[in-house]
Scaffold this active site. Structure first.
Site, PDB file in Angstrom:
ATOM      1  N   ASN A 197       0.830  -1.203   0.000  1.00 50.08           N
ATOM      2  CA  ASN A 197       0.000   0.000   0.000  1.00 50.08           C
ATOM      3  C   ASN A 197       0.862   1.250   0.000  1.00 50.08           C
ATOM      4  O   ASN A 197       0.995   1.917  -1.032  1.00 50.08           O
ATOM      5  CB  ASN A 197      -0.961  -0.032   1.193  1.00 50.08           C
ATOM      6  CG  ASN A 197      -1.927   1.125   1.181  1.00 50.08           C
ATOM      7  OD1 ASN A 197      -1.841   2.008   0.341  1.00 50.08           O
ATOM      8  ND2 ASN A 197      -2.855   1.132   2.112  1.00 50.08           N
ATOM      9  N   ASP A 198       1.495   1.537   1.138  1.00 48.91           N
ATOM     10  CA  ASP A 198       2.262   2.779   1.238  1.00 48.91           C
ATOM     11  C   ASP A 198       3.327   2.912   0.151  1.00 48.91           C
ATOM     12  O   ASP A 198       3.601   4.019  -0.313  1.00 48.91           O
ATOM     13  CB  ASP A 198       2.954   2.853   2.604  1.00 48.91           C
ATOM     14  CG  ASP A 198       1.948   3.023   3.732  1.00 48.91           C
ATOM     15  OD1 ASP A 198       0.844   3.522   3.444  1.00 48.91           O
ATOM     16  OD2 ASP A 198       2.254   2.661   4.866  1.00 48.91           O
ATOM     17  N   VAL A 199       3.897   1.788  -0.272  1.00 43.94           N
ATOM     18  CA  VAL A 199       4.996   1.868  -1.243  1.00 43.94           C
ATOM     19  C   VAL A 199       4.505   2.219  -2.648  1.00 43.94           C
ATOM     20  O   VAL A 199       5.307   2.357  -3.561  1.00 43.94           O
ATOM     21  CB  VAL A 199       5.815   0.556  -1.297  1.00 43.94           C
ATOM     22  CG1 VAL A 199       6.448   0.268   0.048  1.00 43.94           C
ATOM     23  CG2 VAL A 199       4.975  -0.606  -1.775  1.00 43.94           C
ATOM     24  N   ALA A 224       1.599   3.534   7.558  1.00 45.05           N
ATOM     25  CA  ALA A 224       1.859   4.936   7.802  1.00 45.05           C
ATOM     26  C   ALA A 224       0.563   5.648   8.173  1.00 45.05           C
ATOM     27  O   ALA A 224       0.569   6.808   8.554  1.00 45.05           O
ATOM     28  CB  ALA A 224       2.480   5.572   6.572  1.00 45.05           C
TER      29      ALA A 224
END
Lengths: 470, 99
Positions: A397-399, A439
Site C-alpha cells: 500500500n504505502d509503497v 503509515a
C-alpha cells in the site's frame, strides 16, 4: 599451560584464513549464481575457527563441549528445515538474540576467569584495555539480546506491532546509556563485580526500552540494526581474545547490518534517529484517512481482473507484506504462469521495504519458484510502469502511494515509491476499503479512474483469478 | 598482538565489509542477514576457550562457556542451513529465450 598472548603463528594464520573465508562468503552473495559457493566458504571458515580453537587449547572437558555442540546443532538444523519462509524475520531476530546472549555469557566467563583468556595482568587483575573491551562486549551483547527478543515477539505476533510509548522515554534511555558508558569508564579503575553486573543489567534494560516504542513497519530497520549490533558484540569479544577471525567477522557483520539499516531508512525517507526514537505507525494519523474514504471507487471481480490481464502485453506484479501474511506467493506464481501461457509478459517489482526484513519478498518469490530474473528492484523497473498495461498490487500500500511524491504534508512525503498509477490499469488487491497502510495515510491510487479494487483475501482472490484464466 | 595491530585489522575489515556488502544484490538481502548471523557466531571461539579451561579455573566460568557453546551452535548450524535452504530456491528462468 600457555595462554593466548604469544601464540603459535600457525594458529594466528588459521584464524586469519577463517576470517578471509567469511569475506568470501559475503562476496558470493553478489549474485545468486555464486551464492551457494559463498555459503560453503562460510562453513569452511567456521569449521576452521572451531577446529583450531579445540586443537590449540588444552581441552579438559571435550565430552561436555561435544554434547553442547550436538544439542545446539540439532536444534538449529531442525529449526532451519522446518521454518516457513514467511517466518524468516522472526527466525533471524531469534538468531540475533542467541548471538547476543552468547556474547554476554562469554564476557561473563572471561570476567570470572581472566587467566583462561590470557587477559590477566601479572597481579591477577584484568588488563585495563581488556576491561573496556569486555565492558563494551557485554553491553552490546545484552542490548542485542533483549532488543532481539522484543523484535521477535513483535514479528511473531506475541506482542502487538503498535509502538508502546512510555512517558519521558527519551530522557530515561539517554540516562541509562550515559550510566552504562560511565560505569564502563569506572570499570577500568575498579574491577568490582557490582560494576560489571550493573552494566550487564542496565544493558539488558536499555535493549528492551529501545525496541518497544518502535512500530511494526519499522521492523526492517530494527532487524538490520540488531544484525549490526550482533557483529559489534563479536568484534568487541574478538578484541578481548585477540582473535583475528572474530574481529574480521565482527567488522563484516557490523558493517553489513549498518548498510542494510541505511538502505532501509533511505527507502522510507526517514532518518535513522527518527526510526530509533520510535512511535511511527500508531493510530494518530487515522482521522483524515477515515474521512476521505467517502470518495468514489470502483470494485472489480476476479473475472474482470483475469480478462484485463489476459489482454495485456505486460503485467507488473507489486507484492507487499500482505502477500506474505496471506501466503499467496505460490498461487501468485501460478497466475504468472497462466498469464505467460496467454503470451503476457510478467514482471515483479519489489520495493526495498516491502515485507518485514530486507529482501523478504525476494525470498518468498524464490520459494514459489519465480525465476529471479523476472524480479526487479524499484529503480530498475519504475520507468516501465508508463508502458505497462496492468499493475497488479497485492498486499502493498504505502509503497505505491503517489502522495509521497506530491503531498508535502503527508507523513511519507519524499519516500521513493513505485509509480503504479502510471500503468494503464491498476488492479489493487486489498482486504477491505477501511484499512490504511502502516503509515496511516490514504492512498489516492484507490480512487483513480483506472483503478479497480479487488477486495478479498489476497490468496482467495488470486486463486479465483487463476480459475478464471483457464 | 598489541592493541594497535588488532585495531588495524579491525579498521581494514570494516572497509572490506563496507565494499563487499554494497556489492550484495538486494534480492539476496535476507540470505545476507541469515549468513551474517551464522558467521557472527564465531563468538563460539570465546565460548570454547571458557568451557575448555582446565581445573583450577572457576567452575561457573566453564558452565557459562558451555551454555554459550550451545547457543552459538544453534546459530551456526541453523544459520548456515537456513541460508543454504534459501539460496537453493533462487533459480534462473528455465528457457534462456526472452530477455
Amino acid at each position: 599451560m600457555e595462554h593466548t598472548a604469544p601464540v603459535n603463528p600457525w594458529v594466528a594464520l588459521a584464524y586469519l584464513i577463517s576470517g578471509a573465508c567469511f569475506i568470501l562468503a559475503l562476496r558470493g552473495l553478489s549474485s545468486p549464481a555464486s551464492s551457494q559457493r559463498g555459503n560453503r566458504f562460510g562453513m569452511i571458515g567456521m569449521a576452521l575457527a572451531v577446529g583450531t580453537t579445540l586443537f590449540v587449547h588444552e581441552i579438559a572437558s571435550l565430552p561436555e563441549i561435544l554434547i553442547a555442540m550436538a544439542i545446539g546443532a540439532a536444534i538449529g538444523i531442525v529449526t532451519a528445515r522446518k521454518i516457513a519462509m514467511t517466518d524468516m524475520p522472526q527466525l533471524v531476530a531469534a538468531f540475533h538474540s542467541l548471538v547476543g546472549m552468547a556474547a554476554v555469557l562469554v564476557a561473563c566467563a572471561a570476567y570470572l576467569n581472566p587467566e583462561a583468556f590470557g587477559i590477566a595482568g601479572p597481579d591477577g587483575e584484568i588488563l585495563t584495555v581488556s576491561r573496556i573491551e569486555m565492558g563494551l562486549g557485554v553491553a552490546i551483547g545484552a542490548i542485542t539480546f533483549s532488543g532481539s527478543v522484543i523484535a521477535f515477539l513483535k514479528l511473531n505476533g506475541n506482542m502487538g506491532g503498535k509502538p508502546i510509548m512510555l512517558p519521558g522515554r527519551h530522557v530515561i534511555n539517554l540516562g541509562v546509556l550515559a550510566g552504562i558508558l560511565g560505569l564502563i569508564a569506572w570499570f577500568t579503575q575498579d574491577q568490582s563485580p557490582w560494576i560489571f553486573w550493573t552494566v550487564t543489567g542496565l544493558s539488558f534494560a536499555i535493549g528492551f526500552l529501545l525496541i518497544i516504542p518502535i512500530g511494526g513497519a519499522d521492523m526492517p530497520v530494527v532487524v538490520s540494526m540488531l544484525n549490526s549490533y550482533s557483529g559489534w558484540a563479536a568484534a568487541a569479544m574478538g578484541f578481548t581474545l585477540h582473535n583475528t577471525a572474530m574481529i574480521i567477522t565482527g567488522a563484516l557483520v557490523g558493517s553489513s547490518g549498518a548498510i542494510l539499516s541505511y538502505i532501509m531508512c533511505r527507502a522510507m525517507n526517514r532518518s535513522f534517529i527518527s526510526v530509533i526514537a520510535g512511535g511511527f505507525g500508531g493510530d494518530t494519523a487515522g482521522g483524515a484517512a477515515a474521512a476521505a474514504t467517502d470518495r468514489p471507487w470502483k470494485r472489480g471481480s476476479a473475472e474482470d481482473a483475469a480478462f484485463l490481464m489476459q489482454q495485456a502485453e505486460q503485467v507488473i506484479i507489486v507484492p507487499g507484506y500482505g502477500m506474505a501474511v496471506a501466503q499467496a506467493q505460490h498461487v501468485l506464481r501460478e497466475m504468472g504462469d497462466k498469464l505467460k501461457e496467454h503470451g503476457v509478459r510478467v514482471k515483479y517489482a519489489i520495493h526495498p521495504v516491502a515485507g518485514r526484513m530486507p529482501g523478504h519478498m525476494n525470498v518468498l518469490l524464490a520459494e514459489a519458484n519465480v525465476p529471479y530474473d523476472e524480479v526487479f528492484e524499484l529503480e530498475d523497473i519504475n520507468s516501465e510502469f508508463a508502458q505497462t498495461d496492468v499493475a497488479f498490487v497485492i498486499g502493498a500500500n504505502d509503497v505505491t502511494n503517489p502522495a509521497a511524491k506530491t503531498d508535502k504534508s503527508s507523513p511519507i512525503y519524499g519516500m521513493p515509491v513505485l509509480d503504479v498509477e502510471k500503468a494503464k490499469t491498476v488492479l489493487f488487491v486489498k482486504r477491505s476499503m477501511g484499512g490504511v497502510g502502516y503509515a496511516g495515510v490514504d492512498n489516492d491510487v484507490f480512487y483513480m479512474d483506472n483503478t479497480m479494487m479487488l477486495l478479498a483475501d489476497a490468496k482467495k482472490m488470486v486463486e479465483e483469478i487463476v480459475k478464471s484464466l483457464d | 598482538m598489541d592493541f594497535v595491530a588488532i585495531l588495524s585489522i579491525f579498521v581494514m575489515a570494516c572497509f572490506v565489509g563496507y565494499y563487499v556488502v554494497w556489492s550484495v544484490t538486494p534480492a539476496l538481502h535476507t540470505p545476507l542477514m541469515a549468513v551474517t548471523n551464522a558467521i557472527s557466531s564465531v563468538i563460539i571461539v570465546g565460548a570454547l576457550i571458557a568451557s575448555s579451561a582446565a581445573a583450577g579455573g572457576s567452575a561457573s566460568s566453564k558452565w557459562l562457556g558451555l551454555v554459550a557453546v550451545t547457543l552459538a551452535s544453534v546459530n551456526i548450524f541453523g544459520g548456515f542451513a537456513v541460508t543454504a535452504r534459501m539460496l537453493a530456491m533462487y533459480k534462473k528462468k528455465e528457457r534462456p529465450a526472452a530477455k
